[in-house]
Design a protein around this motif. Sequence first.
Motif, short mmCIF file in Angstrom:
data_model
loop_
_atom_site.label_atom_id
_atom_site.label_comp_id
_atom_site.label_asym_id
_atom_site.label_seq_id
_atom_site.Cartn_x
_atom_site.Cartn_y
_atom_site.Cartn_z
N GLN A 184 0.12 17.77 -16.00
CA GLN A 184 1.01 16.94 -16.81
C GLN A 184 1.07 15.53 -16.22
O GLN A 184 0.30 15.17 -15.34
CB GLN A 184 2.41 17.56 -16.86
N ALA A 185 2.00 14.77 -16.70
CA ALA A 185 2.29 13.43 -16.19
C ALA A 185 3.81 13.25 -16.25
O ALA A 185 4.48 13.94 -17.02
CB ALA A 185 1.57 12.37 -17.00
N PRO A 186 4.38 12.34 -15.45
CA PRO A 186 3.68 11.35 -14.63
C PRO A 186 3.05 11.96 -13.38
O PRO A 186 3.54 12.95 -12.85
CB PRO A 186 4.79 10.38 -14.24
N GLN A 187 1.97 11.32 -12.94
CA GLN A 187 1.36 11.68 -11.68
C GLN A 187 1.67 10.57 -10.68
O GLN A 187 1.46 9.39 -10.98
CB GLN A 187 -0.15 11.84 -11.85
N GLY A 188 2.20 10.97 -9.53
CA GLY A 188 2.64 9.98 -8.56
C GLY A 188 1.68 9.83 -7.39
O GLY A 188 1.14 10.83 -6.89
N TYR A 189 1.45 8.58 -6.98
CA TYR A 189 0.54 8.29 -5.87
C TYR A 189 1.08 7.09 -5.08
O TYR A 189 1.78 6.24 -5.63
CB TYR A 189 -0.86 7.94 -6.38
N THR A 190 0.69 7.01 -3.81
CA THR A 190 0.86 5.74 -3.12
C THR A 190 -0.21 4.79 -3.66
O THR A 190 -1.29 5.24 -4.08
CB THR A 190 0.71 5.88 -1.60
N PRO A 195 0.81 -1.24 0.00
CA PRO A 195 0.00 0.00 0.00
C PRO A 195 0.83 1.28 0.00
O PRO A 195 0.42 2.29 -0.57
CB PRO A 195 -0.82 -0.12 1.28
N GLU A 196 2.02 1.24 0.62
CA GLU A 196 2.83 2.45 0.71
C GLU A 196 3.75 2.64 -0.50
O GLU A 196 4.43 3.67 -0.63
CB GLU A 196 3.68 2.44 1.98
N ASP A 197 3.79 1.66 -1.40
CA ASP A 197 4.64 1.79 -2.60
C ASP A 197 4.11 2.89 -3.51
O ASP A 197 2.91 3.21 -3.52
CB ASP A 197 4.69 0.47 -3.36
N ILE A 198 5.00 3.42 -4.33
CA ILE A 198 4.67 4.52 -5.23
C ILE A 198 4.40 4.00 -6.63
O ILE A 198 5.13 3.14 -7.14
CB ILE A 198 5.81 5.56 -5.28
N VAL A 199 3.36 4.54 -7.27
CA VAL A 199 3.10 4.25 -8.68
C VAL A 199 3.08 5.56 -9.43
O VAL A 199 2.51 6.56 -8.98
CB VAL A 199 1.77 3.48 -8.87
N LEU A 200 3.76 5.58 -10.56
CA LEU A 200 3.82 6.75 -11.43
C LEU A 200 2.92 6.48 -12.63
O LEU A 200 3.21 5.58 -13.44
CB LEU A 200 5.25 7.01 -11.89
N ILE A 201 1.84 7.21 -12.76
CA ILE A 201 0.87 7.00 -13.84
C ILE A 201 1.16 7.98 -14.96
O ILE A 201 1.21 9.20 -14.74
CB ILE A 201 -0.56 7.18 -13.33
N CYS A 202 1.38 7.45 -16.15
CA CYS A 202 1.76 8.32 -17.27
C CYS A 202 1.17 7.80 -18.57
O CYS A 202 1.15 6.58 -18.81
CB CYS A 202 3.29 8.38 -17.38
N ASN A 205 11.47 14.20 -8.83
CA ASN A 205 10.63 15.09 -8.01
C ASN A 205 9.28 14.45 -7.72
O ASN A 205 8.75 14.56 -6.61
CB ASN A 205 10.42 16.43 -8.73
N CYS A 206 8.72 13.79 -8.73
CA CYS A 206 7.42 13.14 -8.57
C CYS A 206 7.49 12.05 -7.50
O CYS A 206 6.61 11.94 -6.65
CB CYS A 206 6.98 12.55 -9.92
N ILE A 207 8.53 11.24 -7.54
CA ILE A 207 8.71 10.17 -6.57
C ILE A 207 8.86 10.74 -5.16
O ILE A 207 8.21 10.29 -4.21
CB ILE A 207 9.92 9.30 -6.94
N LYS A 208 9.72 11.73 -5.02
CA LYS A 208 9.99 12.34 -3.71
C LYS A 208 8.71 12.92 -3.10
O LYS A 208 8.40 12.68 -1.92
CB LYS A 208 11.04 13.43 -3.87
N LEU A 209 7.96 13.67 -3.89
CA LEU A 209 6.77 14.33 -3.37
C LEU A 209 5.63 13.35 -3.13
O LEU A 209 4.83 13.53 -2.21
CB LEU A 209 6.34 15.45 -4.33
N ALA A 210 5.54 12.30 -3.95
CA ALA A 210 4.51 11.29 -3.73
C ALA A 210 4.76 10.56 -2.41
O ALA A 210 3.80 10.21 -1.70
CB ALA A 210 4.48 10.30 -4.89
N ARG A 211 6.00 10.33 -2.08
CA ARG A 211 6.33 9.70 -0.80
C ARG A 211 5.94 10.62 0.37
O ARG A 211 5.52 10.16 1.42
CB ARG A 211 7.81 9.37 -0.75
N GLU A 212 6.09 11.91 0.15
CA GLU A 212 5.83 12.87 1.22
C GLU A 212 4.35 13.17 1.39
O GLU A 212 3.84 13.28 2.51
CB GLU A 212 6.59 14.17 0.94
#
Length: 246
Positions: A164-170, A100-107, A121-128
């Motif tokens: 834009q994309a990628p969009q990052g989410y947990t 559940p806490e893993d990051i997915v980048l949707i593009c 940047n997307c990965i870093k901010l999605a984690r935060e």
Amino acid sequence: MVNAMIFAGGTGTRMKTSDIPKQFIEVDGKPIIIRTLENFSTHPEVDGIVISCLEAWIDELWKLIEKWKVAKVVDIVKGGSTGHESIHNGLVRVDEFTKPEDIVLICDGVRPVMSEQLISNCIKLAREYETAVPVTPSIDSVLWSDDGEHCSKALPRGSMYITQAPQGYTMRKIMGAHLEAERRGIVSPTSSSELLIELGQEIHIYIGERDNIKVTTPEDLLTLRSHYYYERYKSFAREELKYGLE
């Protein structure tokens, strides 16, 4: 763990090509979808890639992945009749091997020009923040119209942003949103960020890159080709300068 989920299920009606989906068009000798995938396969923080693709083109995409030696591709799944459905199909596959806490980048599969830093940047901010959506400030005035013919409202340009994309989410955040969308009967949001907003949730945005174009129309294709021609010109110019100085 960080995974990229690339959706490439569109037929490209706005590109006006009847024989080939836009993501498979070659630009400067390489298909757009391969260029998009390479942005993630070469990124040091991305562990795997799942692609949601037009069913009739899955075999062709596997051949292209092998030809161009694109690393980290875990699977290709069947796309849906809408972008949202294609994303959902891909996320279901990613959910099978992530936490559940893993990051997915949707593009989308037609964003071949993006920097490594944008993805980082997307990965870093999605984690935060659990959500990370790149945007660019609107440089044009924006008008509101319900019917495309009449307008009586202008929107404040300073508050307008283009997603834009990628969009990052947990995985927890985005899969929860998809499950809630099914429960409410929401079937066709324009993007993952708009889905979350429609569900009443807040998303975190950050400044993206104007070069990170989405290839949708013939004009976009011309812009993309111009980009690669310019990059080649710069490379040749550097070589000429190098040997001229020597």
